[in-house]
Scaffold this motif. Structure first.
Motif, short mmCIF file in Angstrom:
data_model
loop_
_atom_site.label_atom_id
_atom_site.label_comp_id
_atom_site.label_asym_id
_atom_site.label_seq_id
_atom_site.Cartn_x
_atom_site.Cartn_y
_atom_site.Cartn_z
N UNK A 60 -108.62 44.48 0.33
CA UNK A 60 -109.83 43.76 0.71
C UNK A 60 -110.55 43.13 -0.46
N UNK A 61 -110.14 43.38 -1.68
CA UNK A 61 -110.79 42.80 -2.85
C UNK A 61 -110.33 41.36 -3.02
N UNK A 62 -111.25 40.54 -3.50
CA UNK A 62 -110.99 39.11 -3.65
C UNK A 62 -111.69 38.64 -4.92
N UNK A 63 -110.95 38.04 -5.83
CA UNK A 63 -111.51 37.58 -7.10
C UNK A 63 -111.01 36.18 -7.41
N UNK A 64 -111.88 35.37 -8.03
CA UNK A 64 -111.55 34.00 -8.38
C UNK A 64 -111.92 33.73 -9.83
#
Length: 219
Positions: A60-64
């Motif tokens: 569920x982690x999301x990084x940009x």
């Protein structure tokens, strides 16, 4: 009435094209690489766009990460940035111009000025479609060539993402809208050239006949 309905339909297509063009420019999923590995719990989806690279984990982690350096980017990404921004600007100008020139609006003055405005808006849409197709085609070519290259490892290969398909569809909408606007204006001008207004010379004939009668009466 039919031409006005056709222009309204083209305007709706152009609106979808503008929104899709902007979305394709901003979305980070121009190319996608899904690395499942041996455990699906640690699956990672890597996405690369024109302005940022994003990573999505199955937890569920999301990084940009933003791409700050322009000169360090490949040439096709630099070209895609420029042409997509130009496409968005031209399509926005086309929306403004065709709003003035459409038959169903009360803006733009007389029929000739509205006709020229519609034609100019159609040209903007066609140019925006061309500027939108160039980066998507070039970007897709780079993805496919890297995917078929045997020297590149499987973990570094990508597939076209949703932003590429959105760019293709948006460019198609803009191209169709531009052709409709230009063709509708061209048909009106062509009809005016083929069927010029008839000129009547009844007053001159009446004067000649009256002159003839006066001479007879004088003799």
């Amino acid at each position: 009435m039919a031409s006005a309905s056709l222009q309204f339909f083209a305007f709706i297509l152009a609106l979808f094209g503008v929104f899709g063009d902007i979305a394709a420019t901003l979305l980070p999923n121009w190319k996608v690489n899904a690395d499942v590995g041996t455990n699906i719990i640690t699956a990672i989806t890597q996405m690369q766009g024109l302005w940022m690279d994003c990573t999505w984990y199955s937890t569920g982690m999301f990084s940009c990460t933003l791409k700050y350096s322009i000169l360090s980017l490949p040439v096709y990404i630099q070209a895609a940035r420029t042409t997509m921004v130009l496409s968005c600007i031209l399509s926005a100008f086309g929306i403004c111009i065709t709003t003035v020139g459409m038959k169903c609006t009360k803006l733009g003055g007389n029929a000739d000025s509205k006709n020229h405005a519609c034609f100019a808006g159609g040209v903007c849409f066609i140019l925006a479609a061309i500027f939108g197709l160039v980066p998507t085609c070039w970007y897709t070519r780079e993805i496919i060539s890297n995917f078929l290259d045997q020297t590149i490892p499987e973990s570094s290969k990508h597939e076209p993402g949703g932003a590429v398909y959105t760019g293709f569809i948006s460019a198609g909408f803009l191209l169709i809208a531009g052709v409709i606007f230009c063709s509708s204006c061209f048909k009106r001008q062509q009809g005016a050239w083929i069927y010029p207004p008839k000129q009547h010379h009844f007053p001159s004939t009446e004067q000649e006949s009256n002159a003839g009668y006066s001479l007879k009466d004088y003799v």
